[in-house]
Design a protein around this motif. Sequence first.
Motif: not given
Lengths: 227, 346
Positions: A27-28, A31-32, A35, B283, B287, B315-316, B318-319
């Motif tokens: 998921i990271a 998401a990265g 972004v 998300l 999560t 990153p999650i 940041a989103l």
Amino acid sequence: MSAMYDETYAEDGDVQARIGGFLLMAIAILAGILVIAGLIYAMGTGARHRAAVLAGGCEPSLFISGLPCTTQQMVISQYEGIVNPAIRQLTADTAAYRANEGRHLVAAEAALTAEVATEQALDNSLAAMTFTPQNRARALALNTNASATGNQNVPPAAITFTPQMTVVADALIQANQALANLTAEQARSSSLTELRSFNPRAEAAGAAVQTEMKLLHEAVTAPLTAG
Amino acid sequence: MATTREPYSRYPPAPPAAPYGGPDIYQPDLYPDDAAGTWDEEEQPADDYEPQRPQPPRRAAKSRVEERRADRSRVDEWMDKDFKFGGSRIKRKAVALILLGAPAVVPLFLMAPAFFTTNFNTVSVSVDDTLGTGAELCLFLCLLVSPMVTLTGQRWFFGLRRWYGIMMAFTALGDGFAAGFTDTFANGFFGRLGGHVFELMGFMMMMLLVPLLITGNPWAQRKLGRYWKTLHRLIYVIWGLLFFHLILLEGAGFERGSNGSGFAGDGDPIFHQRLYQYSACSLFLLTLRLPPVKRWIAARQSEGRNWLVWVTIAPIFALFIFGMIFIVNEEIFKGIDSFRETPAAE
């Protein structure tokens, strides 16, 4: 027995934790990617904004977010509203001068004085439409007030040239000012002979004004571009 | 279970009474998702974990709760201290909670002039932008609390969950009532609320919020006992209904040219598409509620590698911030127009 339960539970817990770790990493990464894609998309905001403004028929360089936009048609209408009456008046003044330049000094000088006034009024009206900080501030205030009262039309006094049109308009204003100065000097002549001696220079100055006026007309009516 | 007061009570002993405004004593079993367990040394089972763990003796359970209460973060302790403010003493936590909770009243404040002056034009044009978006913001901030407890181990801000939940309910109910009175669909109040599927989703959310609003207090917690937690899991149903509300309202695409969702007034239709904003924020919130993920986080935290958790989550998160920026952007701009009673339709 309870030790066996604890051991089973601990192993299942480790498996769950590993699954959680993989899930979180996946998921990271997703998401990265989103972004980064978002940041790349954001870099094109300016171009998309200008295209969206153009699609709405608005002049991009005159667009103020949240306020009614100035369309090219508005600029053309405002420009013609200034220039056409001035041209008609100048034509009439020139005809009056031509009729009197050979025989009547006072009438010829009166026609020239009227011509100077028309040329200066034209200069002032064009200067009020140029893209300057003062004119833009006044336009913003007028547009904001109109919008606050529910009027979705841009007030005529809030319509200005674009920066590109302003360059040509400034050249026209300068040429027109030179013609007005020459005409004012011609109107101070003490004899018909002296009066007529200015004609070649006045015609040259008038031709320069007509050239600049033609260039400004082309700039105002040119198709809208994003740049 | 027998107590000294009610020897034959059917219900577990009531939790200690807490002042209105959120329990100062954390009641982990009474909240839909227990995030605090991630800082315990022993692993906590997920809600749907199958193998039956032998029930520890009551004395061990009590000491585990006491251990949790004793194992407070340094920040929690720092926040609990008083400082001198004016002529009296006030807890640092109180000031921080007031500041963090203040944004919850902003949507209703921005619509207040239109309501007080019964300006139906403003209400009909911009109530969904101001109150609807405001309710969505309050929902996300409410749902954000537990993940932040999971990540930070701090609990001083836990009361914000109830506060944002209550304000979300009021804001959403305001949006729903305003829509029922001012939308242009036919067939009266209920026709306007239920005549279109996306509004029906909104109406269902309103109906589900009512019991949550009524029971969002310590008295109801005591009366409902273990059923309180089950009832308040309805917030997840509401969260899911919001997805359907937005996908039916906005669609799954975005504006191209002059058609579609997202309003390209500033050249960013994708960022202004409400479904995309919702998804970006959800998300992160979803999560960090997944049991395996919480186990992984607990394991890394117990190893002392909390930095790895933050790096992975970054990153999650940041989103999430990306989505929130544009939701807040819409709330501010549409809200200011609503406050000035000069609504700008999209």
